[in-house]
Design a protein around this motif. Sequence first.
Motif, PDB file in Angstrom:
ATOM      1  N   GLU A 343       0.791  -1.231   0.000  1.00 44.88           N
ATOM      2  CA  GLU A 343       0.000   0.000   0.000  1.00 44.88           C
ATOM      3  C   GLU A 343       0.824   1.283   0.000  1.00 44.88           C
ATOM      4  O   GLU A 343       0.267   2.381  -0.140  1.00 44.88           O
ATOM      5  CB  GLU A 343      -0.928   0.015   1.222  1.00 44.88           C
ATOM      6  N   SER A 344       2.155   1.190   0.137  1.00 50.45           N
ATOM      7  CA  SER A 344       2.955   2.426   0.239  1.00 50.45           C
ATOM      8  C   SER A 344       3.337   3.012  -1.108  1.00 50.45           C
ATOM      9  O   SER A 344       3.981   4.063  -1.149  1.00 50.45           O
ATOM     10  CB  SER A 344       4.226   2.150   1.049  1.00 50.45           C
ATOM     11  N   THR A 345       2.956   2.362  -2.221  1.00 53.41           N
ATOM     12  CA  THR A 345       3.241   2.929  -3.541  1.00 53.41           C
ATOM     13  C   THR A 345       1.955   3.056  -4.341  1.00 53.41           C
ATOM     14  O   THR A 345       1.103   2.147  -4.329  1.00 53.41           O
ATOM     15  CB  THR A 345       4.247   2.065  -4.325  1.00 53.41           C
ATOM     16  N   ALA A 346       1.837   4.194  -5.018  1.00 50.92           N
ATOM     17  CA  ALA A 346       0.656   4.484  -5.849  1.00 50.92           C
ATOM     18  C   ALA A 346       1.053   5.601  -6.808  1.00 50.92           C
ATOM     19  O   ALA A 346       2.105   6.232  -6.646  1.00 50.92           O
ATOM     20  CB  ALA A 346      -0.523   4.913  -4.964  1.00 50.92           C
ATOM     21  N   PRO A 347       0.235   5.878  -7.818  1.00 51.59           N
ATOM     22  CA  PRO A 347       0.533   7.020  -8.695  1.00 51.59           C
ATOM     23  C   PRO A 347       0.608   8.314  -7.893  1.00 51.59           C
ATOM     24  O   PRO A 347      -0.124   8.482  -6.910  1.00 51.59           O
ATOM     25  CB  PRO A 347      -0.646   7.031  -9.671  1.00 51.59           C
ATOM     26  N   PRO A 348       1.498   9.231  -8.258  1.00 51.18           N
ATOM     27  CA  PRO A 348       1.589  10.489  -7.512  1.00 51.18           C
ATOM     28  C   PRO A 348       0.277  11.260  -7.585  1.00 51.18           C
ATOM     29  O   PRO A 348      -0.335  11.365  -8.644  1.00 51.18           O
ATOM     30  CB  PRO A 348       2.716  11.246  -8.229  1.00 51.18           C
ATOM     31  N   GLY A 349      -0.160  11.750  -6.428  1.00 47.38           N
ATOM     32  CA  GLY A 349      -1.423  12.469  -6.368  1.00 47.38           C
ATOM     33  C   GLY A 349      -2.625  11.583  -6.206  1.00 47.38           C
ATOM     34  O   GLY A 349      -3.755  12.071  -6.148  1.00 47.38           O
TER      35      GLY A 349
END
Length: 358
Positions: A343-349
């Motif tokens: 869960e700690s990575t996602a598209p910016p914004g």
Amino acid sequence: MRRTPARRPTMKDIARRAGVSESAVSFALNDRPGVSEATRARVRRVAEQLGWQPSAAARALSGEGSATVGLVLARPARTLGVESFFLQLVSGVQEALAGRRLGLLFQVVEDIDAECAVYRRWWAERRVDGLLVVDPRAADPRPALLDGLGLPAVVIGAPAGPEPDGPAHGAISNLWADDTGAMASVVGHLHGLGHRRITHIAGLPELAHTRRRMACLRAEAARRGLPDVTSVTTDYSDAQGAEATRRALAAPHPPTAIVYDNDVMAVAGLSVAAERGVPVPGELSLVAWDDSVLCRSTHPALTSLVRDTSAFGRRAAEELIALLDGGPARRVQDATPRLATRESTAPPGARPPRPSGA
């Protein structure tokens, strides 16, 4: 060319140099009566000049057939108690050694010079039969030293240089994993999510794997056209990891993703993001190099590079056992760490996921 291993000085050598009998040498070095103080002083002076050391008492008590493996860590001692990598590595090493009734002699020192001094002392005292060597470095003096001493060893980690399969030293094997491939997978994941500003909070700058990861990050950034990618080095501690994170987030154009070289720094970075009100992964994505229970227990759980570190240590010890059994030196590539996305990575914004039941 294979060197002729150095020969340890003996009491006979001391007697010849000092011009006394071997029994007089024994009396002098064991602080027993039977020789004059002048003779005792001369014998001890010659012993020091020759670099003589007594065999370790523990080794003498256990007998010549009881082998011991040495492991020295030249890392800041304060960073080792909280970093899970070495605990898991030693656990795997001990598992393999226990199966052969081999002992493990472990020591922490401040720097590479102190580490080399320990090797010389252990060799002179006949304290160890082989060594596990960690943290390969640029211009690493240890392989040539151990080759000269004739001590079998396994170097854990790819040596410095573009190719990990360069010329081998006589009785030194190498077990390594592909840091370059692992870093490329991290950059590919973040780039695919849309991140263009990436900071790498790395470990000790003199280590070969630190340099390799930093070089790979630069190469991947150039290949993918990433405009704002940088690496900063630390001592692997939570304190320096946190401070590096604060500096990165305070920059005029802060990163949208940070890659940490261990789990401890990644958890510290997550805490810094929280204290500054930077949502993870809404505004900042985080990746940890070595997975651990810390990475899986945080909220959000940390995207991490996963490998079986205990099995890595076990294989290193098995390679050393093979050398002690008379087998040839080998270079063995271990599995490349795989990226576990959490869960700690996602598209910016991206907006963080809503809690279940909300």
